[in-house]
Structure formats: structure tokens, C-alpha cells
Write an enzyme that holds these catalytic residues in place. Structure first.
Site, mmCIF file in Angstrom:
data_model
loop_
_atom_site.group_PDB
_atom_site.id
_atom_site.type_symbol
_atom_site.label_atom_id
_atom_site.label_comp_id
_atom_site.label_asym_id
_atom_site.label_seq_id
_atom_site.Cartn_x
_atom_site.Cartn_y
_atom_site.Cartn_z
ATOM 1 N N ASP A 268 -39.684 -25.595 -21.593
ATOM 2 C CA ASP A 268 -38.770 -25.078 -22.600
ATOM 3 C C ASP A 268 -37.695 -24.265 -21.883
ATOM 4 O OD1 ASP A 268 -37.814 -24.216 -25.200
ATOM 5 O OD2 ASP A 268 -38.784 -22.308 -24.770
ATOM 6 N N ALA B 76 -35.240 -21.044 -23.566
ATOM 7 C CA ALA B 76 -35.283 -19.617 -23.917
ATOM 8 C C ALA B 76 -36.721 -19.122 -24.079
ATOM 9 C CB ALA B 76 -34.499 -19.367 -25.203
ATOM 10 N N ALA C 63 -37.587 -13.654 -38.087
ATOM 11 C CA ALA C 63 -36.645 -14.480 -37.320
ATOM 12 C C ALA C 63 -37.362 -15.274 -36.237
ATOM 13 C CB ALA C 63 -35.570 -13.596 -36.702
ATOM 14 N N MET D 72 -39.771 -20.062 -34.252
ATOM 15 C CA MET D 72 -39.024 -20.301 -33.013
ATOM 16 C C MET D 72 -39.537 -21.530 -32.268
ATOM 17 S SD MET D 72 -36.363 -18.759 -31.734
ATOM 18 C CE MET D 72 -36.417 -16.996 -32.061
ATOM 19 N N LYS E 62 -32.900 -25.869 -34.870
ATOM 20 C CA LYS E 62 -32.418 -24.650 -35.507
ATOM 21 C C LYS E 62 -32.189 -24.791 -37.012
ATOM 22 C CE LYS E 62 -32.909 -22.792 -31.598
ATOM 23 N NZ LYS E 62 -34.267 -22.295 -31.344
ATOM 24 N N HIS F 150 -35.496 -24.363 -38.415
ATOM 25 C CA HIS F 150 -35.862 -22.962 -38.266
ATOM 26 C C HIS F 150 -35.315 -22.145 -39.439
ATOM 27 C CE1 HIS F 150 -36.492 -19.510 -35.194
ATOM 28 N NE2 HIS F 150 -36.296 -18.961 -36.384
ATOM 29 N N ARG G 18 -39.182 -30.318 -32.399
ATOM 30 C CA ARG G 18 -40.559 -29.825 -32.415
ATOM 31 C C ARG G 18 -40.993 -29.473 -33.843
ATOM 32 N NH1 ARG G 18 -38.473 -25.582 -28.128
ATOM 33 N NH2 ARG G 18 -38.544 -26.832 -26.222
ATOM 34 N N ASP H 291 -43.167 -21.327 -24.762
ATOM 35 C CA ASP H 291 -43.513 -19.956 -25.144
ATOM 36 C C ASP H 291 -43.636 -19.764 -26.642
ATOM 37 O OD1 ASP H 291 -40.681 -18.302 -26.035
ATOM 38 O OD2 ASP H 291 -40.464 -20.226 -25.046
#
Length: 271
Positions: A11, A13, A44, A48, A52, A55, A159, A185
Site C-alpha cells: 500500500d 499512505a 474519517a 480507509m 475514495k 470511503h 478494495r 495498514d
């Protein structure tokens, strides 16, 4: 084909750049603020790792966020609201992402180690291509250059679907998929690796789940740090992680252990 790890898919970030996964978190908070709805750091961060736009939709479906939306707008949110917020998200993320592109400590040494072992380096991300054009340049300026980058905008679904990871596997022509490790992560990262039938590994210290800067992590007391680590291990394990490492520099030793399992006929699917 060798019965050993031949590729690692990272990944971005929270895993290889942006310790604590700060850039997307801050932008999500801002785009909701612009719509008159306050969201917390935890809200928020919860979805993750996903595409997006997905998200944003996931945050809106949280009961407490839906309640705040209705209280402010006097109506239920709709898909056109999701699209507007996503359209606001992209330019704002492009604007700030370069400020959060510092490499996570140890990634260059790990890159060299993997290259020396002949292991290819892939990557997947919830960012789209426009954002990654900025991120990849900033990472390359610091010396990090994966062999392949797949964005959420490059596949039919991001994902936790396996398509980005499988696109890496196809590019590298690595098969069986048990010869690949997916490292991330977030829970979405873990599920991506599991759904792709790869070894799925979670990293803790720099993660979205930890949600702290490098200095903040290293200033925690031992009891609070241990408690946080245990919660993240449980969360990743419940998502199906085959292994969890504290920091990215622990990966080479884990690769050695996984190679032993592969030579003994064990695959991630069996575990």
C-alpha cells in the site's frame, strides 16, 4: 516456478509514505465540514484503504453521521451528494498530498533488500491516478520506485476486492498467488490480500489504525502503546491477516518464515 516469495505488493499512505496516514484523513474531515457536517478522526479513518468515493459513502452510512447530516440538511443524503463530495475531494487531495509524501523510515533499506533478493515490488492504492501522479513523483525524488503502481481508478472495483493486487500479479507474471505478499495498514488492505489468495500482512506503527505521527508513536508510554498494538493486531487478525509486523523493516525476516512454510507445502489459503 520457484516455491518462494517473488513479489511484494505494498500500500502507499500509512505503509510506505505518510506515517500515520494523515493526508486522506484530513481531507475527508474537510469535505464533510464544507457540507456542514462534522466528523471525527475515527469516523474519517474507519473505511480507509477503499476507493475514495466508496470511503465517502461508507462514512455517510454510519448511523451517527447520517443523523448529523439529517439534522443539518433536513433530508437524507443521496448519491449526488456522494459524487459532489468526491469531486471536491480529488482537487483538495491533489493540492495537499505532496506535503504528506515523506517516506516511512526503513522503506529504502527494504527496497534495496528486496531488489537484492530478486523480489519484485508492486503497489496498490485507494488514490486515483491524478493523486498518484503527484505521490509517485515525490516518492521517486526520495528514492522509492516500485516496479508497478495500480490505482483504484485502474480497476472495476477497489478494495476489499482483489483486482488491484491481481493486476500486479498479472503484470509480474507471478503464479501461484501464494508466492506474493500483500502488505498494508488498513482492514481493507488485509481483505484485499486475503481475497487475492496472497499472504496478507498488516503493519502497525505507521498505520491508519495507529493514526499517529512518528514522534507521537514514540512518545507514547509503554502501557498505552501496548494496548494500542494489541487492539490493532486483533483487528487485523479478525480481518484475516496471516501475519502482523510492528514496522516495515521486519518484513525480510517474515519473508524467510513464509518461504519455509511454502517449502513445507503450506499456502495462505490453507492457513
Amino acid at each position: 516456478m520457484k516455491n518462494s516469495i517473488q513479489a511484494v505488493i505494498f500500500d502507499w499512505a500509512g505503509t510506505t509514505i505518510d506515517y500515520g496516514c494523515m493526508a486522506p484523513k484530513n481531507v475527508f474531515i474537510e469535505i464533510f465540514r464544507r457540507m456542514g457536517v462534522a466528523i471525527t478522526d475515527a469516523e474519517a479513518r474507519e473505511p480507509m484503504g477503499q476507493n475514495k468515493i466508496d470511503h465517502i459513502r461508507e462514512i455517510l452510512t454510519m448511523p451517527q453521521v447520517t443523523k448529523r447530516w439529517v439534522e443539518h440538511h433536513r433530508t437524507m443524503w443521496a448519491e449526488d451528494n456522494v459524487e459532489k463530495m468526491y469531486n471536491d475531494f480529488i482537487p483538495l487531495q491533489v493540492e495537499v498530498v505532496a506535503n504528506y509524501a515523506e517516506l516511512i523510515p526503513g522503506i529504502l533499506e527494504l527496497q534495496n533488500e528486496l531488489r537484492n533478493r530478486g523480489i519484485m515490488i508492486g503497489s496498490t492504492t485507494g488514490y486515483n491516478q491524478e493523486i498518484m501522479d503527484v505521490v509517485a513523483i515525490k516518492a521517486a525524488e526520495q528514492g522509492y520506485r516500485p516496479d508497478y503502481i495500480v490505482c483504484s481508478s485502474d480497476v472495476t472495483a477497489g478494495r476489499p476486492s482483489p483486482w488491484m493486487a491481481l493486476k500486479n500479479a498479472s503484470e509480474f507474471n507471478v503464479y501461484p498467488l501464494s508466492n506474493i505478499i500483500k502488505v498494508g495498514d488498513t482492514v481493507a488492505d488485509i481483505k484485499e490480500g486475503v481475497n487475492a489468495c496472497m499472504w496478507s500482512v498488516g503493519v502497525i506503527a505507521s498505520s491508519n489504525e495507529m493514526g499517529l505521527t512518528y514522534n507521537e508513536v514514540h512518545s507514547l508510554g509503554i502501557n498505552e502503546l501496548t494496548e494500542r498494538i494489541e487492539k490493532i493486531i486483533t483487528k487485523f487478525s479478525d480481518a484475516g491477516a496471516h501475519a502482523v509486523i510492528s514496522t516495515i523493516d521486519e518484513l525480510p525476516k517474515l519473508i524467510d518464515k513464509i518461504n519455509v512454510k511454502l517449502n513445507n507445502g503450506l499456502t495462505p489459503h490453507q492457513l
